[in-house]
Design an enzyme around this catalytic site. Structure first.
Site, PDB file in Angstrom:
ATOM      1  N   CYS A  47       0.834  -1.199   0.000  1.00 17.78           N
ATOM      2  CA  CYS A  47       0.000   0.000   0.000  1.00 17.78           C
ATOM      3  C   CYS A  47       0.869   1.248   0.000  1.00 17.78           C
ATOM      4  O   CYS A  47       2.095   1.191  -0.023  1.00 17.78           O
ATOM      5  CB  CYS A  47      -0.926   0.005   1.218  1.00 17.78           C
ATOM      6  SG  CYS A  47      -0.063   0.329   2.760  1.00 17.78           S
ATOM      7  N   CYS A  50       3.456   1.387   2.718  1.00 19.95           N
ATOM      8  CA  CYS A  50       4.681   0.641   2.429  1.00 19.95           C
ATOM      9  C   CYS A  50       5.626   1.491   1.583  1.00 19.95           C
ATOM     10  O   CYS A  50       6.833   1.551   1.845  1.00 19.95           O
ATOM     11  CB  CYS A  50       4.352  -0.655   1.693  1.00 19.95           C
ATOM     12  SG  CYS A  50       3.300  -1.796   2.594  1.00 19.95           S
ATOM     13  N   ASP A 454      -7.469  14.215 -25.610  1.00 22.66           N
ATOM     14  CA  ASP A 454      -6.569  14.186 -26.761  1.00 22.66           C
ATOM     15  C   ASP A 454      -7.432  14.435 -27.996  1.00 22.66           C
ATOM     16  O   ASP A 454      -8.658  14.321 -27.932  1.00 22.66           O
ATOM     17  CB  ASP A 454      -5.875  12.827 -26.831  1.00 22.66           C
ATOM     18  CG  ASP A 454      -5.076  12.655 -28.106  1.00 22.66           C
ATOM     19  OD1 ASP A 454      -4.254  13.536 -28.394  1.00 22.66           O
ATOM     20  OD2 ASP A 454      -5.294  11.649 -28.806  1.00 22.66           O
ATOM     21  N   ASP A 633      -5.929   8.104 -26.678  1.00 21.76           N
ATOM     22  CA  ASP A 633      -5.890   6.831 -27.397  1.00 21.76           C
ATOM     23  C   ASP A 633      -4.510   6.458 -27.896  1.00 21.76           C
ATOM     24  O   ASP A 633      -4.290   5.337 -28.321  1.00 21.76           O
ATOM     25  CB  ASP A 633      -6.838   6.885 -28.599  1.00 21.76           C
ATOM     26  CG  ASP A 633      -6.190   7.552 -29.799  1.00 21.76           C
ATOM     27  OD1 ASP A 633      -5.680   8.686 -29.636  1.00 21.76           O
ATOM     28  OD2 ASP A 633      -6.179   6.940 -30.879  1.00 21.76           O
ATOM     29  N   ASP A 637      -0.077   9.315 -25.283  1.00 18.60           N
ATOM     30  CA  ASP A 637      -0.973   9.736 -24.206  1.00 18.60           C
ATOM     31  C   ASP A 637      -0.781   8.923 -22.927  1.00 18.60           C
ATOM     32  O   ASP A 637      -1.265   9.318 -21.863  1.00 18.60           O
ATOM     33  CB  ASP A 637      -2.439   9.587 -24.643  1.00 18.60           C
ATOM     34  CG  ASP A 637      -2.786  10.479 -25.813  1.00 18.60           C
ATOM     35  OD1 ASP A 637      -2.309  11.622 -25.840  1.00 18.60           O
ATOM     36  OD2 ASP A 637      -3.517  10.014 -26.707  1.00 18.60           O
TER      37      ASP A 637
END
Length: 740
Positions: A47, A50, A454, A633, A637
């Protein structure tokens, strides 16, 4: 006891000891820009707590400039100056109770896959045992009126024990190994009380069965494990999904290359063997292995990795090309400017990994509640045991009461509060063509206030359309189509898409950055730039264009555009109506981006940005406390999507973008974005309801168990019932109307 390094972690890999046979980390140190770097694989990190502890401990070492742990991959990247011994780094991590070895991607992947298989097997065993033991337990409960004799009851208890004990010992291994690893380091984590409750339930039940007692609690032990394993497997499965974005990006790096030695002879080498200054030969179709400078030749190069745009560039001597680009048409001689670990692709991988460190607010809330669970429950169980002895009860009664406290306060309802809702909500969205790939994505989407789009392939379809095909008559179109079918250029493919299949022109020559020349029935046809066909260049245009000259006829201008998705404008309007702000980021030219922004009603737009620039923009929103969604896409990106509060991509997106995305939606419509957010808002309400119930349940159940009103059997039923209520509340999402 010392504070646990993973006290707030209800799930994850078990901490492992540092193997004495592990390779010497000094052999894996790399020198970088006057300093040194080392990549280690850390076992047991589960987590954000940690991450914080490990990075803080390593950064505290003399000379360490950076320590960055990726929770999904387990990779710890350390950079330092000076004479720090690598063993000091590994010791700092091991002293916190985590296993640590030099990072081997294949070995790390295999270990995580093996852990996932263990969870599946454990879950299956616990489920099988719970179902069969419940059948026996129901018979005993139903016969409490005296219809079942003592011998029969003892037999049923012993059969339950024969099923439960081996099943619990097998299914509980993920918890037992984690608890034992923590205890050996002098820590206590969440798995310690879970393991203790299981062993106490099994021990007390076996004692009751052998002594002919009325009640045994074998069902409590296996049901406890079954419910906890569900949450643990969900966590592991979703974390595994998060690792795939970096893997897909790394797949864009060429694994081999052709290096030219001093005599000009070609030698095949791996990309890892390429050093700055090496001369390389790139054939047509080769992927650029590292960042390079062109020395000889001219060729069209696909740089969609950097810009996301389908139109290739023309590479000439002196031009710089980034690793991951694809040489399309002619051979090039290039000079390597960096090694494979310093290429653009490697930088994108690091950006993606750095963006995968955050956890959702509800998940953090559950972690904090779980962090308080260990000391509180241990204290309550100890006080219960001591209190009963103090007031004259026997050891058996005191153990029974303490066991009931441990069982009834098991954090199953708390652990399932979020995952149960996520499973139902993601299932509903999946049926509507929206794949949810990250466990806490729904809660983050519910908090979004700004959406970044985008352009190419996201707001638009990512495919060029021929706008003025009527500028040619049927014969001209037929001739042009024959030439276009011989080229792979995006403009040529747009012409072919309009004209359809057919014959191909003969004697075709393609000139990098200029165009294509061919002959059809003895007529020369030129397709390309204005200067290539002998036309006057009109200057900058909003979209791609080309010219065609057939024979000695006057050149004709051809105009193309990347058309909007059919509901792009409506989706932008819907987002604004719901109080969200919208912006547009694109690597394309300013004129093209401005045209799309104007058409969709987006006032805030930026053009010609690099993948690193996109990631920086998304990080700036995070710094200002603005929860942002990124819709993209392209491969370029992926880093920005990893740094966004939540990310979405269409099903036509590049693999790396889909892997980095939290949501992947099918079909042509962007309305999936508003639909997913509607489901996210409803999911948030159900999660908060589950948290409220889990808190109220523990406030009522714990005092009843301490007072002896609740036996371990009733505690097991109550624990299971609380988990069932949380699950049923989550299932109410399935009956809701379509989210908008």
């Amino acid at each position: 006891m010392k504070p646990a390094p993973d006290t707030g972690c209800p799930s994850g890999l078990a901490p492992a000891e540092n193997e004495t046979s592990a390779p010497d980390p000094a052999a894996f140190v790399r020198k970088r820009e006057g300093g040194k770097e080392l990549e280690l694989y850390v076992r047991g990190a589960k987590c954000a707590g940690c991450i914080s502890k490990i990075e803080k401990a390593v950064t505290a070492l003399d000379g360490v400039e950076e320590a960055r742990l990726n929770l999904s991959t387990g990779k710890l990247h350390v950079r330092w100056q000076g004479g720090l011994a690598p063993s000091r780094v590994t010791s700092a991590v091991a002293e916190l109770g985590y296993g640590v070895t030099p990072f081997d991607p294949a070995a790390a992947e295999e270990e995580k896959d093996a852990y996932g298989r263990l969870l599946i097997r454990s879950l299956a065993v616990a489920g099988f045992a719970a179902a069969n033991i419940m059948l026996l337990s129901v018979s005993v409960w139903a016969a409490n009126g005296g219809e079942m004799g003592e011998a029969t009851r003892r037999l049923f208890h012993l059969i339950s024990g024969l099923i439960a004990i081996p099943a619990a010992l097998y299914a509980g291994r993920p918890f037992f190994s984690s608890a034992w690893g923590a205890l050996k380091q002098g820590h206590a984590n969440m798995d310690v009380p879970i393991s203790l409750a299981v062993f106490l339930a099994l021990g007390v039940s076996l004692s009751e069965a052998l002594m002919g007692g009325v009640h045994a609690y074998f069902d409590a032990a296996v049901m406890l494990l079954f419910f906890l394993l569900i949450g643990r497997w969900l966590d592991h499965h979703l974390r595994n999904k998060a690792r795939s974005a970096a893997r897909d990006l790394l797949a864009l790096q060429a694994t081999t290359a052709t290096r030219l030695d001093a005599g000009g002879h070609a030698v095949s080498v791996t990309s890892k063997d390429i050093a700055p200054g090496d001369r390389l030969r790139l054939g047509a179709g080769d992927r650029v292995p590292v960042d390079v400078t062109v020395l000889e030749g001219e060729s069209d190069v696909d740089v969609a990795l950097l810009t996301g745009e389908p139109i290739p560039i023309t590479a000439k001597p002196g031009d710089r090309l980034s690793g991951g680009a694809v040489n399309l048409s002619h051979p090039l001689i290039v000079r390597a400017e960096a090694d494979v670990s310093s290429s653009l692709v490697a930088d994108l991988v690091r950006l993606v990994e750095a963006g995968q460190q955050t956890k959702g607010r509800f998940t953090i809330l559950a972690d904090r509640a779980a962090r308080a669970y260990v000391p509180i429950v241990h204290t309550l169980a100890a006080v219960t045991f001591a209190g009963w002895l103090l007031f004259g009860a026997g050891v058996r009664e005191a153990i029974m009461a303490a066991t009931a406290v441990l069982i009834i306060t098991c954090p199953c309802a708390l652990g399932l509060a979020t995952p149960a809702v996520q499973v139902v909500a993601t299932g509903q969205l999946f049926r509507r063509g929206i794949l949810v790939k990250s466990g806490d994505a729904l809660e983050r989407l519910a908090a979004v206030r700004h959406v970044v789009f985008d352009k190419t392939g996201t707001l638009t379809r990512g495919q060029l359309s021929w706008l003025n095909a009527d500028a040619l008559n049927a014969d001209q179109l037929s001739d042009l189509a024959q030439l276009a079918r011989a080229s792979r250029h995006p403009i040529a493919r747009a012409i072919v898409a309009h004209a359809g299949g057919g014959p191909v022109a003969g004697t075709v020559d393609e000139y990098a950055g200029l165009g294509v020349r061919g002959t059809v029935e003895g007529r020369e046809i030129l397709l390309g730039r204005a200067e290539f066909v002998g036309a006057e260049d009109p200057g900058q245009a909003a979209g791609p264009m080309a010219w065609v000259r057939i024979g000695e006829a006057t050149p004709i201008q051809l105009r193309f555009a990347d058309t909007l998705r059919k509901d792009s404008i409506r989706t932008i309007e819907n987002l604004k109506e719901r109080g969200l702000t919208v912006s547009l980021l694109s690597g394309d030219r300013a004129a093209s981006v401005e045209a799309i922004a104007r058409e969709t009603g987006i006032d805030d737009w930026t053009a010609e940005v690099t993948p690193q620039d996109k990631a920086e923009v998304l990080k700036s929103y995070e710094t200002r406390g603005i929860m942002t969604a990124m819709v993209g896409d392209g491969i370029n990106d992926a880093p920005a999507m990893a740094h966004a509060g939540v990310s979405l991509s269409p099903g036509t997106a590049a693999d790396a973008a889909q892997s980095a995305a939290d949501f992947v939606f099918q079909g042509e419509e962007l309305s999936a974005i508003t639909e997913a957010r509607g489901m996210a808002l409803r999911s948030k309400q159900h999660i908060l309801q589950n948290f409220a119930f889990a808190a109220a349940y523990n406030l009522v159940a714990a005092p009843l168990a301490m007072a002896g009103i609740v036996t371990p059997l009733i505690a097991a039923l109550a624990m299971s019932g609380s988990s069932l209520i949380v699950t049923l509340n989550a299932l109410r999402l399935a009956g809701g109307k379509k989210a908008t």
